[in-house]
Scaffold this motif. Structure first.
Motif, short mmCIF file in Angstrom:
data_model
loop_
_atom_site.label_atom_id
_atom_site.label_comp_id
_atom_site.label_asym_id
_atom_site.label_seq_id
_atom_site.Cartn_x
_atom_site.Cartn_y
_atom_site.Cartn_z
N ARG A 161 0.87 -1.17 -0.03
CA ARG A 161 -0.01 -0.16 -0.23
C ARG A 161 1.03 1.11 -0.08
NH1 ARG A 161 -4.42 1.68 4.74
NH2 ARG A 161 -5.44 3.51 3.58
N VAL A 162 2.00 1.15 0.76
CA VAL A 162 2.96 2.32 0.76
C VAL A 162 3.63 2.59 -0.79
CG1 VAL A 162 4.99 2.98 1.75
CG2 VAL A 162 3.21 2.22 3.15
N ASP A 182 -6.68 4.99 12.83
CA ASP A 182 -7.40 4.98 11.73
C ASP A 182 -7.13 6.01 10.71
OD1 ASP A 182 -8.77 2.48 12.57
OD2 ASP A 182 -10.44 3.72 13.72
N ALA A 183 -6.17 6.82 11.19
CA ALA A 183 -5.93 8.00 10.36
C ALA A 183 -5.11 7.53 9.26
CB ALA A 183 -5.31 9.09 10.97
N ILE A 184 -5.19 7.88 7.94
CA ILE A 184 -4.30 7.84 6.61
C ILE A 184 -3.44 8.88 6.84
CG2 ILE A 184 -4.24 7.32 4.59
CD1 ILE A 184 -6.96 6.13 4.46
N LEU A 185 -2.13 8.33 6.68
CA LEU A 185 -1.04 9.34 6.65
C LEU A 185 -0.36 9.10 5.20
CD1 LEU A 185 1.00 8.92 9.77
CD2 LEU A 185 -0.85 10.66 9.29
N HIS A 186 -0.03 10.35 4.44
CA HIS A 186 0.45 10.28 3.16
C HIS A 186 1.81 10.51 3.10
CE1 HIS A 186 -3.56 10.05 0.90
NE2 HIS A 186 -3.81 10.50 1.86
N VAL A 187 2.75 9.88 2.31
CA VAL A 187 4.14 9.93 2.54
C VAL A 187 4.79 9.73 0.95
CG1 VAL A 187 4.57 9.11 4.73
CG2 VAL A 187 4.65 7.51 2.91
N ASP A 188 5.74 10.65 0.65
CA ASP A 188 6.33 10.41 -0.39
C ASP A 188 7.99 9.77 -0.39
OD1 ASP A 188 7.52 10.77 -3.06
OD2 ASP A 188 8.10 12.94 -2.66
N ILE A 189 8.04 8.51 -0.51
CA ILE A 189 9.33 7.79 -0.39
C ILE A 189 9.92 7.12 -1.46
CG2 ILE A 189 9.24 8.08 2.07
CD1 ILE A 189 8.21 5.05 2.05
N ARG A 190 10.88 7.02 -1.59
CA ARG A 190 11.66 5.83 -2.56
C ARG A 190 12.05 4.49 -1.79
NH1 ARG A 190 16.35 6.57 -6.91
NH2 ARG A 190 15.55 4.70 -8.50
N VAL A 191 11.49 3.45 -2.36
CA VAL A 191 11.87 2.27 -1.41
C VAL A 191 12.95 1.74 -2.07
CG1 VAL A 191 11.34 0.03 -0.71
CG2 VAL A 191 9.78 2.10 -0.45
N ILE A 192 14.11 1.35 -1.43
CA ILE A 192 15.15 0.49 -1.96
C ILE A 192 15.36 -0.82 -1.06
CG2 ILE A 192 17.78 0.27 -2.55
CD1 ILE A 192 17.78 3.45 -2.78
N ALA A 193 15.14 -1.80 -1.56
CA ALA A 193 15.11 -3.29 -0.70
C ALA A 193 16.40 -4.11 -1.38
CB ALA A 193 13.82 -3.91 -1.13
#
Length: 457
Positions: free
Chosen positions: A256-257, A269-280
């Motif tokens: 979902r992220v 229950d609050a939805i937070l919005h983030v702008d991130i780049r995921v490196i796994a």
């Protein structure tokens, strides 16, 4: 251009025999009658290898080797010794000689040993040449000149400016975190946060709290609200090491992220919005995990928009000398040790080791070697016994007893040496001088081997 070998022996007949057979193998050969001459000759030009007797007049082989090693430690020296002088030969090994052979020499063994020595010299020269040209790839802190490393750096440079998720794969210890940092440093987010987490180090409940955060009272011990790592990385990059260890129950939240940039703290229950780049990163085969239903297929493809495979150390063997020197310098500085290089045997052991622990194992080995070093050059004595045992059996002769000469007898070699001298010199007096014998001795050998009759035919 053939390799150039320097033969050092005060026995002119033995030098001639060695010269004849070594030239037959396709090498260029020079001679020195004693250690003092050999030292002077090696200072004039860098021979590819030196074949040195121990017992000589003007300067013995041990002293000569010490002077040669001081002037040019990269020249591998092979010691020749009688069985009675093995203890002296061991001294030479301790001061960095490549190996020793017992007289009379087994010429098959000699040939194999020379080939190994020249392989070492070639490796040293290749790395020196790359350094002189400034071609050693140290971009992003990654040391290496192999094709695999150049390809990896080129890919990082291409994909880093994008915002797409990156999945880094490779064995443990190959430097996946270093690759992740390289992607981050070359990206447009390099001035933003770079947050890391090892997904295998935490239990499921703690991992969820670390990633997504929690509200006060969400569980026992949650005495205050905490922001998760995703929130802390907002605008920047998060590196998720060992992502294959994430439980299935959390994989949907991670997806979902990645897809919507949305997350919820534990207990909220609050939805937070983030702008991130995921490196796994992972050392697991996630495709196999998908097939076994232990990893979500949609999450795998979302993580693997850009895939980067980090090669194992055995796949980039040519980089081992550069990496070893890199770590040697780091730990020499850390421990204030005057260590400047490696003996040929030590480098052979490093290059031939399979390195199951990859770069991490090499770094630990170099730290130990620097700590244990008592001289300027790391020898195989400072390396772990398991590393020394990883080197193929040396081509040196067994340490004891005389050796058979195989199919090549000394008489045959002497005959060939006399033939070669006669062919090279029109006058017998010159041939005798070249062989280091009198004209009378030359005539007797011509008669002994029937060379006069052969010439008439």
């Amino acid at each position: 251009m053939p390799a150039h070998i320097l033969i050092v022996d005060d026995d002119s007949s033995h030098r001639t025999v060695l010269r004849t057979i070594i030239e037959d193998w396709g090498y260029e050969v020079s001679e020195a009658p004693d250690g003092e001459t050999a030292v002077a000759m090696t200072q004039e030009r860098p021979y590819d290898t030196v074949l040195m007797d121990i017992r000589m007049g003007a300067m013995d082989g041990i002293t000569a080797h010490k002077h040669i090693a001081k002037h040019n430690p990269s020249i591998p020296v092979l010691i020749m010794t009688a069985y009675s002088s093995i203890n002296t030969a061991v001294i030479a090994l301790k001061q960095g000689a490549y190996d020793y052979l017992i007289k009379p020499l087994d010429f098959d063994v000699l040939k194999l040993t020379i080939e190994r020595m020249l392989d070492h010299t070639r490796l040293v020269e290749e790395n020196r040449s790359l350094k002189e040209k400034g071609a050693d790839n140290n971009q992003f802190g990654m040391v290496g000149n192999s094709d695999r490393m150049h390809e990896l750096v080129e890919t990082i440079t291409t994909v880093a400016p994008t915002h797409a998720p990156v999945l880094i794969t490779g064995e443990s210890g190959t430097g996946k975190e270093l690759v992740a940092k390289a992607v981050f440093q070359a990206s447009e987010r390099s001035c933003k946060p770079f947050v890391t987490i090892n997904c295998a180090a935490l239990s499921e409940s703690l991992l969820e709290s670390e990633l997504f955060g929690h509200e006060k009272g969400a569980f026992t011990g949650a005495d205050k609200r905490r922001d998760g790592l995703f929130w802390q990385a907002d605008g920047g990059t998060i590196f998720m090491d060992e992502v294959g260890e994430i439980p299935l129950s959390l994989q949907a939240k991670l997806l979902r992220v990645l897809q919507q940039g949305e997350l919820q703290r534990v207990g909220s229950d609050a939805i937070l919005h983030v702008d991130i780049r995921v490196i796994a990163a992972t050392n697991r085969d996630l495709q196999e995990e998908v097939a076994n239903k232990t990893f979500r297929e949609d999450l795998y493809y979302r993580l693997n928009v850009i895939g980067l495979e980090v090669p194992s150390l055995r796949e980039r063997q040519a980089d081992i000398p550069l990496l070893a020197e890199h770590f040697m310098k780091i730990y020499a500085d850390k421990y204030s040790k005057n260590v400047v290089g490696f003996s040929p045997q030590a480098m052979d052991a490093l290059v031939n080791n399979p390195w199951p622990g990859n770069i991490r194992e090499l770094e630990n080995t170099m730290e130990r070697a620097v700590i244990m070093a008592t001289a300027e050059y790391i020898t195989d004595r400072e390396l772990p016994a398991s590393l020394r045992n990883s080197v193929p059996e040396p081509a040196a002769s067994p340490r004891g007893g005389d050796l058979p000469l195989g199919d090549v007898s000394l008489e045959n070699l002497e005959k060939r040496a006399v033939q070669a001298a006669l062919k090279k010199h029109k006058k017998k007096v010159d041939a005798a001088n070249a062989l280091g014998i009198t004209r009378a001795t030359l005539h007797s050998k011509i008669k002994k081997y029937g060379l006069e009759e052969q010439k008439k035919k």
